[in-house]
Design a protein around this motif. Structure first.
Motif, PDB file in Angstrom:
ATOM      1  N   ILE A 257      26.344  13.251  67.455  1.00 15.06           N
ATOM      2  CA  ILE A 257      26.349  13.360  65.993  1.00 15.06           C
ATOM      3  C   ILE A 257      25.127  14.112  65.494  1.00 15.06           C
ATOM      4  O   ILE A 257      25.219  14.951  64.587  1.00 15.06           O
ATOM      5  CB  ILE A 257      26.423  11.943  65.350  1.00 15.06           C
ATOM      6  CG1 ILE A 257      27.803  11.335  65.615  1.00 15.06           C
ATOM      7  CG2 ILE A 257      26.152  12.007  63.848  1.00 15.06           C
ATOM      8  CD1 ILE A 257      27.925   9.882  65.223  1.00 15.06           C
ATOM      9  N   GLN A 258      23.977  13.848  66.127  1.00 12.09           N
ATOM     10  CA  GLN A 258      22.747  14.554  65.737  1.00 12.09           C
ATOM     11  C   GLN A 258      22.863  16.050  66.022  1.00 12.09           C
ATOM     12  O   GLN A 258      22.500  16.885  65.179  1.00 12.09           O
ATOM     13  CB  GLN A 258      21.551  13.971  66.486  1.00 12.09           C
ATOM     14  CG  GLN A 258      20.220  14.615  66.081  1.00 12.09           C
ATOM     15  CD  GLN A 258      19.031  14.013  66.815  1.00 12.09           C
ATOM     16  OE1 GLN A 258      19.156  12.993  67.474  1.00 12.09           O
ATOM     17  NE2 GLN A 258      17.880  14.663  66.700  1.00 12.09           N
ATOM     18  N   VAL A 259      23.387  16.387  67.194  1.00 13.13           N
ATOM     19  CA  VAL A 259      23.570  17.798  67.555  1.00 13.13           C
ATOM     20  C   VAL A 259      24.538  18.458  66.575  1.00 13.13           C
ATOM     21  O   VAL A 259      24.303  19.580  66.091  1.00 13.13           O
ATOM     22  CB  VAL A 259      24.101  17.926  69.006  1.00 13.13           C
ATOM     23  CG1 VAL A 259      24.554  19.367  69.289  1.00 13.13           C
ATOM     24  CG2 VAL A 259      23.038  17.500  70.001  1.00 13.13           C
ATOM     25  N   ALA A 260      25.648  17.766  66.240  1.00 16.93           N
ATOM     26  CA  ALA A 260      26.644  18.314  65.316  1.00 16.93           C
ATOM     27  C   ALA A 260      26.030  18.589  63.950  1.00 16.93           C
ATOM     28  O   ALA A 260      26.287  19.636  63.337  1.00 16.93           O
ATOM     29  CB  ALA A 260      27.813  17.339  65.187  1.00 16.93           C
ATOM     30  N   GLU A 261      25.200  17.653  63.455  1.00 21.48           N
ATOM     31  CA  GLU A 261      24.551  17.830  62.150  1.00 21.48           C
ATOM     32  C   GLU A 261      23.571  18.992  62.173  1.00 21.48           C
ATOM     33  O   GLU A 261      23.512  19.800  61.236  1.00 21.48           O
ATOM     34  CB  GLU A 261      23.838  16.535  61.746  1.00 21.48           C
ATOM     35  CG  GLU A 261      24.795  15.415  61.358  1.00 21.48           C
ATOM     36  CD  GLU A 261      24.073  14.114  61.053  1.00 21.48           C
ATOM     37  OE1 GLU A 261      22.850  14.029  61.327  1.00 21.48           O
ATOM     38  OE2 GLU A 261      24.728  13.178  60.543  1.00 21.48           O
ATOM     39  N   GLU A 262      22.793  19.091  63.254  1.00 19.81           N
ATOM     40  CA  GLU A 262      21.802  20.165  63.370  1.00 19.81           C
ATOM     41  C   GLU A 262      22.468  21.535  63.447  1.00 19.81           C
ATOM     42  O   GLU A 262      21.929  22.533  62.964  1.00 19.81           O
ATOM     43  CB  GLU A 262      20.924  19.928  64.603  1.00 19.81           C
ATOM     44  CG  GLU A 262      19.962  18.748  64.437  1.00 19.81           C
ATOM     45  CD  GLU A 262      19.224  18.432  65.730  1.00 19.81           C
ATOM     46  OE1 GLU A 262      19.557  19.041  66.776  1.00 19.81           O
ATOM     47  OE2 GLU A 262      18.310  17.578  65.695  1.00 19.81           O
TER      48      GLU A 262
END
Length: 330
Positions: free
Chosen positions: A38-43
């Motif tokens: 999720i963090q990678v997707a947001e970034e």
């Protein structure tokens, strides 16, 4: 160029299927992995393909609201509160004030997951078309099979008459829409009539048909009150708009409210407090009513069991400056 789950998988060092499961909050993915994805997707600025997501889930998470009008302040306020209530859910709402047949065709095109119907908007039951439905209306008069949220207009009128009776009023008039097929309005009249009878006030019963539900209808109806031999010491208005017109007409006759005459209105909305004389009102608070309607339609959509729900809500009397003890006889 749009970011895909393949791009996220490459950066996160996991498979495409793991990314897909994580973004759909699957319990099959470990929490630490899910948070990383999720963090990678947001970034990376990933935006999910809504159409593809709907195709997989076979749900649009859209609900259609069939409404009679947004011109009346009460109905506009209720629609606004229903929209706000949806904000706390995954669902969104589309509104139609078209004729039922047209509205339903529109909702079909949008492939809505469910429909909310205000029963004033239609004189006959709506065919469900295999779409989950909830209505806002009167449960005793229902001829439909879908669930209904009932604001208990009859009980509201009983509360209003009881409250005025305890203040010493005996000549209590009702101004509202009487000559109508609208079951919501008729239930108010029935509730008022029954309450007057219960208190032994049948001979004091005065029902003035406003001919409509707008401000000018209430304003015009006051003229009839003063043509009556028996002058009321209190008036119950059938709606917020009607009561606003009643208030202005009484003020133009130099009547002091509530010293000379008390006024209570049906509809429990925040705008009651901002009238020229803050209005005592009776009804289910509009925010609570909206939450109940939204909860009911989502339950219809998501519950695997077939429900034939009738939910009667409890009206609340909010006391303000427009009501007081009956004037002493001179």
């Amino acid at each position: 160029m749009s970011i895909t789950i393949k791009d996220i998988a490459k950066v996160a060092g996991v498979s495409y299927s793991t990314v897909s499961k994580a973004l759909n909050n699957s319990p099959l993915v470990k929490e630490v992995t899910k948070r990383k994805i999720i963090q990678v997707a947001e970034e990376m600025g990933y935006e999910p393909n809504l159409a593809a997501k709907q195709l997989v889930r076979k749900k649009t998470e859209v609900i259609g609201l069939l409404w009679p009008t947004i011109e009346r302040i009460v109905l506009a306020t209720l629609v606004t509160n229903i929209s706000k209530a949806f904000e706390a859910t995954p669902y969104s709402m589309i509104l139609s004030v078209d004729q039922p047949e047209t509205a339903i065709e529109t909702f079909k095109k949008f492939q809505v997951d469910g429909m909310i119907v205000f029963e004033e908007s239609t004189s006959s039951p709506i065919t469900q078309e295999n779409i989950p439905m909830v209505a806002y209306g009167v449960s005793e008069k229902r001829t439909s099979s879908y669930p209904i949220i009932d604001a208990n207009h009859e009980k509201a009128m009983q509360h209003a008459v009881q409250y005025l009776y305890e203040l010493g009023h005996r000549n209590i008039a009702y101004i509202g829409l009487h000559e109508t097929d609208d079951v919501l309005q008729l239930e108010k009249v029935e509730g008022y009539t029954k309450a007057m009878k219960q208190h032994g006030l049948t001979r004091h019963t005065q029902i003035i048909d406003a001919g409509g539900l707008n401000w000018f209808d209430g304003y015009s109806a006051v003229k009839e009150i003063f043509h009556q031999q028996q002058q009321p010491t209190a008036i119950i208005g059938g709606s917020y708009d009607i009561s606003g017109g009643i208030l202005r007409a009484l003020q133009e006759k130099n009547l002091e409210i509530p010293k000379d005459i008390s006024l209570i209105s049906y509809d429990n909305i925040p705008q009651m407090e901002t009238l020229e004389v803050p209005m005592t009102c009776i009804g289910v608070p509009v925010d609570l009513l909206a939450e109940e309607i939204v909860h009911a339609i989502i339950e219809q959509i998501e519950s695997k069991e077939e429900k034939n729900l009738v939910k009667k809500l409890s009206p609340i009397l909010t006391e303000r400056e427009s009501s007081g003890p009956a004037p002493k006889k001179k």
